[in-house]
Design an enzyme around this catalytic site. Structure first.
Site, PDB file in Angstrom:
ATOM      1  N   SER A 124      12.325 -35.992   6.204  1.00 40.42           N
ATOM      2  CA  SER A 124      12.618 -34.700   5.702  1.00 40.42           C
ATOM      3  C   SER A 124      12.054 -34.285   4.087  1.00 40.42           C
ATOM      4  O   SER A 124      12.994 -35.249   3.583  1.00 40.42           O
ATOM      5  CB  SER A 124      13.614 -33.766   5.987  1.00 40.42           C
ATOM      6  OG  SER A 124      13.711 -32.645   5.632  1.00 40.42           O
ATOM      7  N   TYR A 148      23.319 -32.405   7.350  1.00 40.30           N
ATOM      8  CA  TYR A 148      21.983 -33.087   8.110  1.00 40.30           C
ATOM      9  C   TYR A 148      20.855 -34.167   6.529  1.00 40.30           C
ATOM     10  O   TYR A 148      20.761 -35.045   7.175  1.00 40.30           O
ATOM     11  CB  TYR A 148      20.442 -31.991   8.719  1.00 40.30           C
ATOM     12  CG  TYR A 148      19.683 -32.266   8.310  1.00 40.30           C
ATOM     13  CD1 TYR A 148      19.197 -32.974   9.670  1.00 40.30           C
ATOM     14  CD2 TYR A 148      18.573 -31.643   7.552  1.00 40.30           C
ATOM     15  CE1 TYR A 148      17.987 -32.522   9.882  1.00 40.30           C
ATOM     16  CE2 TYR A 148      17.522 -31.748   7.855  1.00 40.30           C
ATOM     17  CZ  TYR A 148      16.308 -32.011   9.180  1.00 40.30           C
ATOM     18  OH  TYR A 148      15.297 -32.444   9.072  1.00 40.30           O
ATOM     19  N   LYS A 152      19.412 -38.280   6.602  1.00 38.16           N
ATOM     20  CA  LYS A 152      18.103 -39.076   6.646  1.00 38.16           C
ATOM     21  C   LYS A 152      17.629 -39.926   5.342  1.00 38.16           C
ATOM     22  O   LYS A 152      17.644 -40.448   5.857  1.00 38.16           O
ATOM     23  CB  LYS A 152      17.113 -37.947   6.234  1.00 38.16           C
ATOM     24  CG  LYS A 152      16.563 -35.926   7.672  1.00 38.16           C
ATOM     25  CD  LYS A 152      16.541 -37.188   8.772  1.00 38.16           C
ATOM     26  CE  LYS A 152      16.034 -36.168  10.155  1.00 38.16           C
ATOM     27  NZ  LYS A 152      15.862 -37.032  11.155  1.00 38.16           N
TER      28      LYS A 152
HETATM   29  P1  NAD Z   1      13.768 -30.706  17.605  1.00 35.93           P
HETATM   30  O1  NAD Z   1      15.338 -30.731  17.979  1.00 35.93           O
HETATM   31  O2  NAD Z   1      12.831 -29.860  18.320  1.00 35.93           O
HETATM   32  O3  NAD Z   1      13.939 -32.149  18.303  1.00 35.93           O
HETATM   33  C1  NAD Z   1      14.367 -33.476  18.510  1.00 35.93           C
HETATM   34  C2  NAD Z   1      14.905 -33.789  20.015  1.00 35.93           C
HETATM   35  O4  NAD Z   1      15.598 -34.811  20.065  1.00 35.93           O
HETATM   36  C3  NAD Z   1      14.903 -32.730  21.603  1.00 35.93           C
HETATM   37  O5  NAD Z   1      13.677 -32.269  22.429  1.00 35.93           O
HETATM   38  C4  NAD Z   1      16.627 -32.703  21.222  1.00 35.93           C
HETATM   39  O6  NAD Z   1      16.588 -33.268  22.544  1.00 35.93           O
HETATM   40  C5  NAD Z   1      15.921 -34.621  21.361  1.00 35.93           C
HETATM   41  N1  NAD Z   1      17.304 -35.423  20.945  1.00 35.93           N
HETATM   42  C6  NAD Z   1      18.174 -34.965  19.921  1.00 35.93           C
HETATM   43  N2  NAD Z   1      19.379 -35.611  20.185  1.00 35.93           N
HETATM   44  C7  NAD Z   1      19.513 -36.410  20.892  1.00 35.93           C
HETATM   45  C8  NAD Z   1      20.254 -38.036  21.644  1.00 35.93           C
HETATM   46  N3  NAD Z   1      21.122 -38.394  21.120  1.00 35.93           N
HETATM   47  N4  NAD Z   1      19.104 -38.439  22.695  1.00 35.93           N
HETATM   48  C9  NAD Z   1      17.998 -38.103  22.942  1.00 35.93           C
HETATM   49  N5  NAD Z   1      17.249 -37.286  22.991  1.00 35.93           N
HETATM   50  C10 NAD Z   1      18.455 -36.279  21.806  1.00 35.93           C
HETATM   51  O7  NAD Z   1      13.283 -31.197  16.332  1.00 35.93           O
HETATM   52  P2  NAD Z   1      11.673 -30.864  15.647  1.00 35.93           P
HETATM   53  O8  NAD Z   1      11.587 -29.883  14.756  1.00 35.93           O
HETATM   54  O9  NAD Z   1      10.560 -31.818  16.245  1.00 35.93           O
HETATM   55  O10 NAD Z   1      12.690 -32.566  14.528  1.00 35.93           O
HETATM   56  C11 NAD Z   1      11.844 -33.658  15.039  1.00 35.93           C
HETATM   57  C12 NAD Z   1      12.106 -34.904  14.051  1.00 35.93           C
HETATM   58  O11 NAD Z   1      11.719 -34.296  12.875  1.00 35.93           O
HETATM   59  C13 NAD Z   1      14.493 -34.232  13.628  1.00 35.93           C
HETATM   60  O12 NAD Z   1      15.006 -36.114  13.431  1.00 35.93           O
HETATM   61  C14 NAD Z   1      14.266 -33.259  12.367  1.00 35.93           C
HETATM   62  O13 NAD Z   1      15.136 -33.868  11.955  1.00 35.93           O
HETATM   63  C15 NAD Z   1      13.205 -34.105  11.742  1.00 35.93           C
HETATM   64  N6  NAD Z   1      12.252 -33.145  10.959  1.00 35.93           N
HETATM   65  C16 NAD Z   1      12.145 -32.115  11.089  1.00 35.93           C
HETATM   66  C17 NAD Z   1      11.792 -30.655  10.631  1.00 35.93           C
HETATM   67  C18 NAD Z   1      11.603 -29.619  10.944  1.00 35.93           C
HETATM   68  O14 NAD Z   1      10.807 -28.791  10.288  1.00 35.93           O
HETATM   69  N7  NAD Z   1      11.234 -29.198  11.725  1.00 35.93           N
HETATM   70  C19 NAD Z   1      11.593 -30.962   8.873  1.00 35.93           C
HETATM   71  C20 NAD Z   1      11.657 -32.514   8.577  1.00 35.93           C
HETATM   72  C21 NAD Z   1      12.269 -33.253   9.460  1.00 35.93           C
HETATM   73  C1  UD1 Z   2      15.214 -25.895   5.969  1.00 33.57           C
HETATM   74  C2  UD1 Z   2      16.070 -27.004   5.414  1.00 33.57           C
HETATM   75  C3  UD1 Z   2      15.845 -28.592   5.662  1.00 33.57           C
HETATM   76  C4  UD1 Z   2      15.413 -28.349   7.439  1.00 33.57           C
HETATM   77  C5  UD1 Z   2      14.140 -26.960   6.430  1.00 33.57           C
HETATM   78  C6  UD1 Z   2      13.449 -27.844   8.549  1.00 33.57           C
HETATM   79  C7  UD1 Z   2      17.450 -25.727   5.022  1.00 33.57           C
HETATM   80  C8  UD1 Z   2      18.180 -24.683   3.157  1.00 33.57           C
HETATM   81  N1  UD1 Z   2      16.743 -26.566   4.881  1.00 33.57           N
HETATM   82  O1  UD1 Z   2      14.359 -26.564   4.949  1.00 33.57           O
HETATM   83  O2  UD1 Z   2      16.263 -29.261   5.550  1.00 33.57           O
HETATM   84  O3  UD1 Z   2      14.848 -30.509   6.899  1.00 33.57           O
HETATM   85  O4  UD1 Z   2      14.890 -26.509   7.372  1.00 33.57           O
HETATM   86  O5  UD1 Z   2      14.122 -28.309   9.797  1.00 33.57           O
HETATM   87  O6  UD1 Z   2      18.681 -24.362   5.561  1.00 33.57           O
HETATM   88  N2  UD1 Z   2      13.229 -17.775   5.185  1.00 33.57           N
HETATM   89  C9  UD1 Z   2      13.179 -16.710   4.712  1.00 33.57           C
HETATM   90  N3  UD1 Z   2      14.714 -15.997   5.977  1.00 33.57           N
HETATM   91  C10 UD1 Z   2      14.502 -16.925   7.232  1.00 33.57           C
HETATM   92  C11 UD1 Z   2      14.564 -18.631   7.472  1.00 33.57           C
HETATM   93  C12 UD1 Z   2      13.700 -18.781   5.719  1.00 33.57           C
HETATM   94  O7  UD1 Z   2      13.680 -16.075   3.543  1.00 33.57           O
HETATM   95  O8  UD1 Z   2      15.068 -16.059   7.934  1.00 33.57           O
HETATM   96  C13 UD1 Z   2      13.270 -18.635   3.607  1.00 33.57           C
HETATM   97  C14 UD1 Z   2      14.289 -19.976   2.633  1.00 33.57           C
HETATM   98  O9  UD1 Z   2      14.533 -19.004   2.141  1.00 33.57           O
HETATM   99  C15 UD1 Z   2      12.561 -20.275   2.696  1.00 33.57           C
HETATM  100  C16 UD1 Z   2      11.437 -20.347   3.257  1.00 33.57           C
HETATM  101  O10 UD1 Z   2      11.599 -19.482   3.659  1.00 33.57           O
HETATM  102  O11 UD1 Z   2      11.884 -20.064   1.454  1.00 33.57           O
HETATM  103  C17 UD1 Z   2      11.485 -21.655   4.341  1.00 33.57           C
HETATM  104  O12 UD1 Z   2      12.415 -21.490   5.250  1.00 33.57           O
HETATM  105  P1  UD1 Z   2      12.618 -22.938   6.368  1.00 33.57           P
HETATM  106  O13 UD1 Z   2      12.548 -22.981   7.140  1.00 33.57           O
HETATM  107  O14 UD1 Z   2      14.888 -22.662   6.562  1.00 33.57           O
HETATM  108  O15 UD1 Z   2      12.709 -24.305   5.482  1.00 33.57           O
HETATM  109  P2  UD1 Z   2      13.737 -24.730   4.390  1.00 33.57           P
HETATM  110  O16 UD1 Z   2      14.440 -24.070   3.866  1.00 33.57           O
HETATM  111  O17 UD1 Z   2      12.565 -25.347   3.852  1.00 33.57           O
END
Ligand code: NAD
Ligand code: UD1
Length: 334
Positions: A124, A148, A152
């Site tokens: 991330s 969290y 990473k």
């Molecule tokens: P998500 O929660 O939708 O998907 C994660 C999946 O992993 C889910 O289906 C959950 O059931 C499964 N899971 C969790 N723990 C498990 C375990 N112990 N065994 C088996 N399955 C398990 O999340 P996502 O948004 O798809 O994110 C996927 C990856 O990307 C994560 O590692 C997350 O940290 C990373 N990531 C996501 C974002 C984002 O904005 N969505 C940003 C940066 C990094």
């Molecule tokens: C967040 C996490 C980051 C994680 C990412 C994906 C925090 C501080 N950071 O990123 O670690 O990798 O999600 O899961 O939580 N916002 C609002 N109102 C809301 C929600 C968000 O104003 O209800 C704003 C936030 O302040 C930010 C932007 O929208 O400026 C994006 O927020 P968000 O979608 O939560 O992502 P990040 O904060 O970038």
């Protein structure tokens, strides 16, 4: 290739499975549905019309993971499975460290035992901490503000050490920026089981009138309109980035930013959503969210040059697709 996708029923994992299957790869999903639903797997099949093998397993369970590697000839692993709610990670640090780190250690261990030489890891942009944007992969990482984020950083470090002892291994560390949107079919998307933490699912729930208004966290940042700036990327573009990474990452340890390189403020995002979907999003400006930074966007040059990948969708497409998926969801009370 035969790809094991941990967390393949989740938001990014499900879209990546679609991209992999469309490219002719075979997919094995390992997911315990802690933050997803088994119906997602049927929807991936509906979209691609290709079969998927799946295991309902916790990837921190060594015996069960070992079975998957024993029963299948795996060519590569994309490791999405993990817990990702920042606030929850502060309340439940042990769960977060255990789930995210133990799963990564086991994947690395199984890959070593079964001679699997490709690992793609979901990292991330949060690992950059409060560096100045645009973030480049070579920047020194700064502390994150929560467990969290630390998981990473630690997993990246573990995989770096694993590469050092295996000259045939290729590890891609993909640092995602802010994935939003959904597959154009509207069949898969982001569907949080609890109150959304991230902005787009919150906006779509306000649009559907499941919530009264959006709370915008601060308008006093040093940005063009005072609200936070992020690098929003369409989840299908992100999915394609995984396919490019599997195909093109050389042996060794390689880090890639997956974003668009474009910064968008919260107010710009809301305006684009309103204009694209012709729906008013009521909002209220409230105080800053602890741990948020003002600016977070990527330098995407490295992924362009080395992976031949670049994000294609604009913000309008992201807003249109996010809303289409939300409209398709049956009404849920949170
Ligand atoms: P998500 O929660 O939708 O998907 C994660 C999946 O992993 C889910 O289906 C959950 O059931 C499964 N899971 C969790 N723990 C498990 C375990 N112990 N065994 C088996 N399955 C398990 O999340 P996502 O948004 O798809 O994110 C996927 C990856 O990307 C994560 O590692 C997350 O940290 C990373 N990531 C996501 C974002 C984002 O904005 N969505 C940003 C940066 C990094
Ligand atoms: C967040 C996490 C980051 C994680 C990412 C994906 C925090 C501080 N950071 O990123 O670690 O990798 O999600 O899961 O939580 N916002 C609002 N109102 C809301 C929600 C968000 O104003 O209800 C704003 C936030 O302040 C930010 C932007 O929208 O400026 C994006 O927020 P968000 O979608 O939560 O992502 P990040 O904060 O970038």
């Amino acid at each position: 290739m035969n790809i094991l996708v941990t967390g393949g029923a989740g938001y990014i994992g499900s879209h990546t499975c679609v991209a992999l299957l469309n490219e002719g790869h075979s997919v094995i999903i390992a997911d315990n549905f802690v933050n997803s639903n088994q119906s997602v797997i049927n929807n991936i099949t509906k979209i691609t019309k290709k079969p998927i093998k799946f295991y309902n397993v916790d990837v921190t369970n060594e015996t069960l993971i070992n079975n998957i590697f024993r029963e299948n000839k795996i060519d590569g692993v994309i490791h999405f499975a993990g817990l990702k709610a920042v606030g929850e990670s502060i309340e439940k640090p042990i769960s977060y460290y255990f789930n995210n780190i133990v799963s990564t250690i086991l994947i690395a261990k199984m890959c070593q035992m079964y001679n699997v030489n490709r690992i793609v890891f979901s990292s991330s942009a949060t690992v950059y901490g409060n560096n100045s944007s645009p973030f480049t992969e070579s920047m020194k990482l700064l502390p994150t503000t929560n467990p969290y984020g630390e998981t990473k950083v630690i997993c990246e470090r573990i995989l770096l050490d694993v590469v050092k002892i295996n000259p045939r291994l290729s590890v891609s560390i993909l640092r995602y920026f802010n994935p939003i949107g959904a597959h154009e079919s509207g069949l898969i998307g982001e569907s949080p089981n609890t109150i959304p933490n991230n902005i787009m699912p919150f906006i779509t729930q306000v649009a559907k009138r499941l919530r009264e208004k959006l709370y915008i966290f601060g308008n006093d940042y040093p940005t063009k309109d005072g609200t936070g700036i992020r690098d929003y990327i369409h989840v299908m573009d992100l999915a394609e980035g995984h396919v490019a990474s599997l195909n093109n990452t050389p042996v060794g340890y390689h880090i890639y930013n997956l974003g668009t390189g474009i910064g968008t403020s919260v107010l710009e995002l809301v305006k684009t959503f309103e204009e694209t979907n012709k729906i008013k999003i009521p909002y209220e400006i409230v105080g800053r969210r602890p741990g948020d930074i003002a600016l977070c966007y990527a330098d995407v040059t490295k992924a362009q040059v080395e992976l031949g990948w670049t994000a294609k969708c604009d913000l309008t497409t992201m807003c249109r697709d996010a809303w289409r998926f939300e409209k398709n969801q049956s009404l849920i009370n949170y």
